[in-house]
Design a protein around this motif. Sequence first.
Motif, mmCIF file in Angstrom:
data_model
loop_
_atom_site.group_PDB
_atom_site.id
_atom_site.type_symbol
_atom_site.label_atom_id
_atom_site.label_comp_id
_atom_site.label_asym_id
_atom_site.label_seq_id
_atom_site.Cartn_x
_atom_site.Cartn_y
_atom_site.Cartn_z
ATOM 1 N N GLU A 33 4.860 -0.927 18.701
ATOM 2 C CA GLU A 33 6.040 -1.640 19.203
ATOM 3 C C GLU A 33 6.882 -2.172 18.039
ATOM 4 O OE1 GLU A 33 6.719 -5.729 21.616
ATOM 5 O OE2 GLU A 33 5.281 -4.330 22.506
ATOM 6 N N ALA A 34 6.229 -2.770 17.051
ATOM 7 C CA ALA A 34 6.955 -3.260 15.871
ATOM 8 C C ALA A 34 7.581 -2.091 15.118
ATOM 9 C CB ALA A 34 6.017 -4.050 14.959
ATOM 10 N N ARG A 35 6.856 -0.976 15.027
ATOM 11 C CA ARG A 35 7.380 0.215 14.346
ATOM 12 C C ARG A 35 8.690 0.652 14.981
ATOM 13 N NH1 ARG A 35 7.979 5.103 16.139
ATOM 14 N NH2 ARG A 35 6.504 4.789 17.830
ATOM 15 N N ARG A 36 8.712 0.725 16.311
ATOM 16 C CA ARG A 36 9.935 1.162 17.002
ATOM 17 C C ARG A 36 11.113 0.249 16.670
ATOM 18 N NH1 ARG A 36 6.146 2.599 20.784
ATOM 19 N NH2 ARG A 36 6.224 0.642 21.933
ATOM 20 N N SER A 37 10.898 -1.060 16.694
ATOM 21 C CA SER A 37 12.024 -1.965 16.428
ATOM 22 C C SER A 37 12.432 -1.910 14.951
ATOM 23 C CB SER A 37 11.715 -3.389 16.889
ATOM 24 O OG SER A 37 10.629 -3.933 16.207
ATOM 25 N N LEU A 38 11.468 -1.724 14.046
ATOM 26 C CA LEU A 38 11.802 -1.586 12.624
ATOM 27 C C LEU A 38 12.564 -0.290 12.361
ATOM 28 C CD1 LEU A 38 8.516 -2.971 11.097
ATOM 29 C CD2 LEU A 38 10.808 -3.759 10.473
ATOM 30 N N GLU A 39 12.185 0.775 13.046
ATOM 31 C CA GLU A 39 12.920 2.042 12.910
ATOM 32 C C GLU A 39 14.341 1.894 13.443
ATOM 33 O OE1 GLU A 39 10.248 5.963 12.965
ATOM 34 O OE2 GLU A 39 10.070 4.788 14.817
ATOM 35 N N SER A 53 9.508 6.959 10.053
ATOM 36 C CA SER A 53 8.190 7.533 10.321
ATOM 37 C C SER A 53 8.283 9.047 10.294
ATOM 38 C CB SER A 53 7.639 7.041 11.660
ATOM 39 O OG SER A 53 8.430 7.498 12.726
ATOM 40 N N VAL A 54 7.208 9.654 9.816
ATOM 41 C CA VAL A 54 7.099 11.102 9.769
ATOM 42 C C VAL A 54 5.863 11.471 10.566
ATOM 43 C CG1 VAL A 54 6.769 13.104 8.259
ATOM 44 C CG2 VAL A 54 8.191 11.182 7.495
ATOM 45 N N THR A 55 6.024 12.384 11.501
ATOM 46 C CA THR A 55 4.901 12.836 12.313
ATOM 47 C C THR A 55 4.053 13.802 11.493
ATOM 48 O OG1 THR A 55 6.233 12.606 14.300
ATOM 49 C CG2 THR A 55 4.254 13.949 14.482
ATOM 50 N N SER A 56 2.746 13.592 11.544
ATOM 51 C CA SER A 56 1.800 14.424 10.808
ATOM 52 C C SER A 56 1.848 15.862 11.320
ATOM 53 C CB SER A 56 0.378 13.865 10.986
ATOM 54 O OG SER A 56 -0.576 14.798 10.539
ATOM 55 N N SER A 57 1.814 16.822 10.396
ATOM 56 C CA SER A 57 1.793 18.232 10.800
ATOM 57 C C SER A 57 0.436 18.621 11.378
ATOM 58 C CB SER A 57 2.147 19.132 9.616
ATOM 59 O OG SER A 57 1.265 18.897 8.538
ATOM 60 N N GLU A 58 -0.634 17.909 10.957
ATOM 61 C CA GLU A 58 -1.982 18.192 11.471
ATOM 62 C C GLU A 58 -2.240 17.556 12.835
ATOM 63 O OE1 GLU A 58 -2.338 16.401 8.074
ATOM 64 O OE2 GLU A 58 -1.611 18.317 7.328
ATOM 65 N N ASP A 59 -1.666 16.379 13.069
ATOM 66 C CA ASP A 59 -1.907 15.654 14.309
ATOM 67 C C ASP A 59 -0.590 15.039 14.768
ATOM 68 O OD1 ASP A 59 -2.630 13.952 16.375
ATOM 69 O OD2 ASP A 59 -4.257 12.968 15.282
ATOM 70 N N ASN A 87 0.781 -1.238 0.000
ATOM 71 C CA ASN A 87 0.000 0.000 0.000
ATOM 72 C C ASN A 87 0.809 1.281 0.000
ATOM 73 O OD1 ASN A 87 -2.483 -1.494 0.269
ATOM 74 N ND2 ASN A 87 -1.859 -1.888 2.370
ATOM 75 N N GLY A 88 2.122 1.184 0.155
ATOM 76 C CA GLY A 88 2.908 2.402 0.289
ATOM 77 C C GLY A 88 2.787 2.948 1.702
ATOM 78 N N PRO A 89 3.199 4.209 1.920
ATOM 79 C CA PRO A 89 3.178 4.781 3.261
ATOM 80 C C PRO A 89 1.795 4.697 3.906
ATOM 81 C CG PRO A 89 4.418 6.192 1.783
ATOM 82 C CD PRO A 89 3.758 5.137 0.933
ATOM 83 N N MET A 90 1.792 4.334 5.188
ATOM 84 C CA MET A 90 0.550 4.183 5.958
ATOM 85 C C MET A 90 0.791 4.649 7.380
ATOM 86 S SD MET A 90 -0.638 0.312 4.836
ATOM 87 C CE MET A 90 -2.245 0.377 5.633
ATOM 88 N N SER A 91 -0.284 4.995 8.055
ATOM 89 C CA SER A 91 -0.186 5.351 9.473
ATOM 90 C C SER A 91 -0.223 4.081 10.319
ATOM 91 C CB SER A 91 -1.339 6.273 9.872
ATOM 92 O OG SER A 91 -2.556 5.543 9.916
ATOM 93 N N VAL A 92 0.203 4.228 11.562
ATOM 94 C CA VAL A 92 0.146 3.114 12.506
ATOM 95 C C VAL A 92 -1.293 2.622 12.631
ATOM 96 C CG1 VAL A 92 0.449 2.482 14.946
ATOM 97 C CG2 VAL A 92 2.212 3.799 13.767
ATOM 98 N N GLY A 93 -2.239 3.558 12.750
ATOM 99 C CA GLY A 93 -3.651 3.193 12.888
ATOM 100 C C GLY A 93 -4.185 2.448 11.673
ATOM 101 N N GLU A 94 -3.777 2.873 10.484
ATOM 102 C CA GLU A 94 -4.225 2.187 9.262
ATOM 103 C C GLU A 94 -3.689 0.761 9.214
ATOM 104 O OE1 GLU A 94 -4.549 5.988 6.188
ATOM 105 O OE2 GLU A 94 -2.592 5.036 6.520
#
Length: 166
Positions: free
Chosen positions: A78-84, A91-97, A57-64
Amino acid sequence: MVENQDDYSRTFRGAALAARLRRLSERLDRDGTRAYLAHGVQFEQRWYGLLRQLISNGPMSVGEIAAALQISHASVSEARRSLENAGIIASVTSSEDGRRKTLSLTSAGIELCGRLSALWETFNAAAQELNDEAGDVVGLLDRLDDALASRSMYDRIMDRVAPVND
């Protein structure tokens, strides 16, 4: 079938359902980790679903990703942290949220996924063989999933016990 009277999960059958599922999951994960190591790759099995989503799907949010995999936001985080930490995703933090992070594969992640694609096909073939040998356990797991969606384990337990008074 090998039956061992000292095997709690087998002895208690359905009463030990969660213990049995955990044990099988650990066994499959352990064998998967061994297969990766045999191919010279440090890879955690829990990363696979998240990576598959990003590949597909390409870039996605943690929630998606959590919604797509139907697992908790905490598990994906948790998986995101270890993959990073491994340099496989960024990961890029959303400017809106500021709570929302969009995940994507790094160039090292793209290279790793390309390198693992043939091994993943082999994993899939071995899993299909195992499922067939076990008599379509995935179909039974679908039925279990549907039964839990229809009526949770919590509801089933609470229907059988008196409420605790504070």
